[in-house]
Enzyme design. Structure first.
Site, PDB file in Angstrom:
ATOM      1  N   THR A  12       0.793  -1.195   0.640  1.00 35.22           N
ATOM      2  CA  THR A  12       0.020   0.303   0.264  1.00 35.22           C
ATOM      3  C   THR A  12       0.514   1.324   0.255  1.00 35.22           C
ATOM      4  O   THR A  12       0.399   1.934  -0.672  1.00 35.22           O
ATOM      5  CB  THR A  12      -1.317  -0.098   1.702  1.00 35.22           C
ATOM      6  OG1 THR A  12      -1.846  -1.149   0.997  1.00 35.22           O
ATOM      7  CG2 THR A  12      -1.793   1.441   1.372  1.00 35.22           C
ATOM      8  N   THR A  93       0.651  -4.371   4.629  1.00 34.08           N
ATOM      9  CA  THR A  93       1.128  -4.088   5.748  1.00 34.08           C
ATOM     10  C   THR A  93       0.180  -6.235   6.085  1.00 34.08           C
ATOM     11  O   THR A  93       0.280  -6.603   6.648  1.00 34.08           O
ATOM     12  CB  THR A  93       0.179  -3.593   6.346  1.00 34.08           C
ATOM     13  OG1 THR A  93      -1.540  -2.982   5.468  1.00 34.08           O
ATOM     14  CG2 THR A  93       0.936  -1.907   6.321  1.00 34.08           C
TER      15      THR A  93
END
Length: 327
Positions: A12, A93
């Protein structure tokens, strides 16, 4: 100037959405590591940073080959440059905690290895990646971080690889270290970390990762679990097995019966729990069923440890001794 190595893997933090108001629907792993570095010009005043792109993927798509490349590159970099201050890894993540724990078990060097990601894509109005990256570099360059092993820096907090986990699907504060809390934090004043209490264990420090990895599935505990899943794992001769047990790592009566009835060789098997915090302790039935408690490790980290133990040819006693010795 201090020298630092930045290894980019996507995620991300390198993601892009159609517009700046979108933070949920985006493509991860679009920007390269050079672009992430350029977005934080303050980093130029801190260190000379070399950037290498290991991968550019959503971390849900990370492969064992990427792990092998990361371990090899970090080891080579530390061996080749005694003046290298540390390594920063930009990472998605979703599986960041697993990569951090893997590196903790394999990288034997006092210099910091710091993983960092973001919960919002780089194109978002309130993107958290640039500040997270600045903090990660500051931690990697700090004397306070030496000797702590592999660290995760998110939302101004510094976490130990063994404890940290992702607890939320949204929000910049999605990472925490249940039971222990973070090691410290980073802010405008500096790096605030607890002192290193002593030498750390690096049980696979000299182990070279192969190209072929074993099968080590995770079986999730629930109401009325399907025994076919466990039976299939055993008949398929998996090398290891992690149970995400209910409560304190408990298996159902049905699952215990499958293990009792199995006459073939037993894989290495760990019991973790699905609660999100709290340890799994030894049980009187563990030895008879061929199980070992995973201690404080969550299921995904128990799997990482089990993968390495299988690859290294460890037996049940060796694995038990390591888990028992871990805090």
């Amino acid at each position: 100037m201090n020298r630092l190595l930045l290894l980019a893997t996507g995620g991300t933090i390198a993601g892009c959405a159609a517009d700046s108001a979108t933070s949920n629907y985006y493509t991860a792993g679009v920007l390269g590591g050079d672009a992430l570095l350029a977005a934080v010009p303050q980093l130029q005043d801190l260190a000379t940073i070399s950037v290498e792109q290991i991968a550019n993927v959503d971390s849900a798509d990370l492969l064992f080959a990427h792990w092998r490349a990361l371990v090899g590159r970090i080891r080579d970099a530390f061996a080749a440059d005694p003046e290298l201050a540390g390594v920063v890894i930009t990472h998605g993540t979703n599986t960041l905690e697993e990569t951090a724990w893997l590196l903790q078990l394999l990288i034997d060097d006092p210099r910091p290895v710091v993983l960092v990601g973001a919960m919002r894509p780089a194109t978002a109005l309130s993107a958290d990646g640039p500040l997270n990256l600045l903090h990660a570099v500051q931690v990697a360059l700090s004397h306070e971080a030496r000797g702590h092993g592999v660290l995760v820096v998110m939302d101004g907090q510094v976490h130990a690889a063994q404890r940290v986990t992702k607890l939320a699907t949204q929000g910049v504060g999605a990472f925490a270290s249940p039971d222990s809390g973070p090691l410290g934090w980073v802010d405008d004043v500096g790096i605030h970390l607890t002192s290193v209490s002593g030498p750390r264990q690096v049980p696979f420090a000299y182990f070279d990762l192969p190209e072929q990895w074993p099968e080590v599935p995770i079986v999730y505990g629930c109401v009325d679990p399907e025994p076919l899943l466990l039976s299939t794992c055993l008949t398929s001769r998996v090398a290891g097995l992690v149970f995400t047990g209910t409560g304190a790592g408990q298996l159902s009566v049905g699952e215990c019966r499958v293990l009792e009835a199995w006459a073939g060789p037993r894989p290495l098997m760990l019991r973790a729990n699905r609660c999100g915090s709290g340890p799994v302790h030894r049980h009187a039935e563990d030895e008879r069923l061929g199980l070992l408690p995973a201690g404080s490790l969550n299921p995904q980290k128990a799997r990482v440890l089990l993968l390495l133990a299988v690859l290294a040819g460890w037996d049940r006693n060796q694995l038990d001794a390591l888990i028992t010795a871990s805090p």
